[in-house]
Design an enzyme around this catalytic site. Structure first.
Site, PDB file in Angstrom:
ATOM      1  N   SER A  55       0.824  -1.220   0.000  1.00  9.41           N
ATOM      2  CA  SER A  55       0.000   0.000   0.000  1.00  9.41           C
ATOM      3  C   SER A  55       0.853   1.263   0.000  1.00  9.41           C
ATOM      4  CB  SER A  55      -0.885   0.050   1.248  1.00  9.41           C
ATOM      5  OG  SER A  55      -1.656  -1.109   1.354  1.00  9.41           O
TER       6      SER A  55
HETATM    7  N1  SAH Z   1       0.106  -5.480   4.165  1.00  9.39           N
HETATM    8  C1  SAH Z   1       0.858  -5.739   2.951  1.00  9.39           C
HETATM    9  C2  SAH Z   1       0.064  -5.433   1.698  1.00  9.39           C
HETATM   10  C3  SAH Z   1      -0.624  -6.647   1.302  1.00  9.39           C
HETATM   11  S1  SAH Z   1      -1.511  -6.687  -0.200  1.00  9.39           S
HETATM   12  C4  SAH Z   1       2.182  -5.043   2.950  1.00  9.39           C
HETATM   13  O1  SAH Z   1       2.469  -4.281   3.877  1.00  9.39           O
HETATM   14  O2  SAH Z   1       2.959  -5.288   2.039  1.00  9.39           O
HETATM   15  C5  SAH Z   1      -2.757  -7.820   0.326  1.00  9.39           C
HETATM   16  C6  SAH Z   1      -2.303  -9.195   0.699  1.00  9.39           C
HETATM   17  O3  SAH Z   1      -3.442  -9.932   1.130  1.00  9.39           O
HETATM   18  C7  SAH Z   1      -1.702  -9.984  -0.450  1.00  9.39           C
HETATM   19  O4  SAH Z   1      -0.408 -10.393  -0.103  1.00  9.39           O
HETATM   20  C8  SAH Z   1      -2.642 -11.168  -0.601  1.00  9.39           C
HETATM   21  O5  SAH Z   1      -1.988 -12.355  -0.980  1.00  9.39           O
HETATM   22  C9  SAH Z   1      -3.225 -11.267   0.801  1.00  9.39           C
HETATM   23  N2  SAH Z   1      -4.479 -12.020   0.916  1.00  9.39           N
HETATM   24  C10 SAH Z   1      -5.540 -12.048   0.059  1.00  9.39           C
HETATM   25  N3  SAH Z   1      -6.492 -12.885   0.516  1.00  9.39           N
HETATM   26  C11 SAH Z   1      -6.033 -13.391   1.694  1.00  9.39           C
HETATM   27  C12 SAH Z   1      -6.547 -14.337   2.638  1.00  9.39           C
HETATM   28  N4  SAH Z   1      -7.726 -14.935   2.470  1.00  9.39           N
HETATM   29  N5  SAH Z   1      -5.813 -14.611   3.735  1.00  9.39           N
HETATM   30  C13 SAH Z   1      -4.597 -14.036   3.926  1.00  9.39           C
HETATM   31  N6  SAH Z   1      -4.050 -13.149   3.062  1.00  9.39           N
HETATM   32  C14 SAH Z   1      -4.751 -12.830   1.961  1.00  9.39           C
END
Ligand code: SAH
Length: 217
Positions: free
Chosen positions: A61
């Protein structure tokens, strides 16, 4: 980066209710090397106020959104926080400087492994990453003082509400992919949720069968 975040916070404060970045959070953002979390090509842009690719089609993000979500969580040093969507591990590393313990669940194996390794490398001994579906939260260590979700869901996962302490904040994007709202959800004394829409946002989808509408788009 902090000046840009401050500018965004001021510009959006009429909606978010947050005009100023708390000094503790500004300090945490300054101390976490964002460039280490951005994959390859986007490294030179690591301090721009934009979302960055982290591989596997996922994104880190924009710093303003990380700052806003962190502030909405109201982290305190004794807190234990749950994150859903570890991704690069950047949000978890920022939180790790502000609270006692961060538990983070990631569904993509490569990302979970990389984030855990990087947390270790950077000395974030209070970050714990688990591979799995975050729809179920991480019940073994519940309740949490705050929960942050960094993928967009159609509805609030019931397990996350069940794992939240009263007075804690669940900060997550809700709604269809093209009209997501970042929401600040709290529980009253009878554990009934109240939802405040904070800002329009765009997050990657929460991958889960109960969130099917999102996955198919
Ligand atoms: N917080 C992260 C940004 C993550 S983007 C950072 O600081 O880099 C969103 C993330 O959510 C992705 O890595 C994706 O794989 C994950 N995601 C999507 N669905 C999910 C689920 N059901 N359980 C766990 N993670 C999930």
């Amino acid at each position: 980066m902090l000046a840009t975040i401050a500018g965004h916070l001021t510009a959006t404060s009429w909606r978010t209710g947050i005009a100023v970045l708390p000094p503790r959070i500004a300090d945490a953002l300054l101390r976490v090397p964002r460039e280490r979390f951005a994959a390859g090509a986007s490294e030179e842009r690591a301090h721009d106020d934009t979302a960055l690719a982290i591989g596997d089609g996922q994104t880190l993000s924009q710093p303003f959104v990380v700052a806003l979500m962190t502030t909405l969580l109201q982290p305190a040093p004794r807190h234990r926080i749950l994150e859903i969507g570890t991704g690069s591990g950047y949000q978890a590393a920022v939180l790790a400087r502000l609270v006692a313990e961060v538990r983070s669940v990631e569904v993509v194996p490569r990302l979970a492994e990389r984030a855990a390794a990087l947390a270790h490398e950077l000395g974030c001994a209070n970050v714990f990453v688990r591979l799995g579906d975050g729809w179920q939260g991480w019940p073994e260590h519940a309740p949490y003082d705050g929960i942050v979700v960094t993928c967009g869901a159609a509805a609030i996962p019931p397990a996350l509400l069940a794992q939240l302490q009263p007075h804690g904040h669940l900060v997550m994007p809700l709604g269809p992919p093209d009209a997501q709202q970042l929401c600040d959800i709290t529980l009253d004394a009878r554990r009934r949720p109240s939802v405040r829409e904070v800002l329009s946002v765009r997050f990657v989808p929460f991958v889960h069968e109960l969130n099917r509408d999102h996955r198919c788009r």
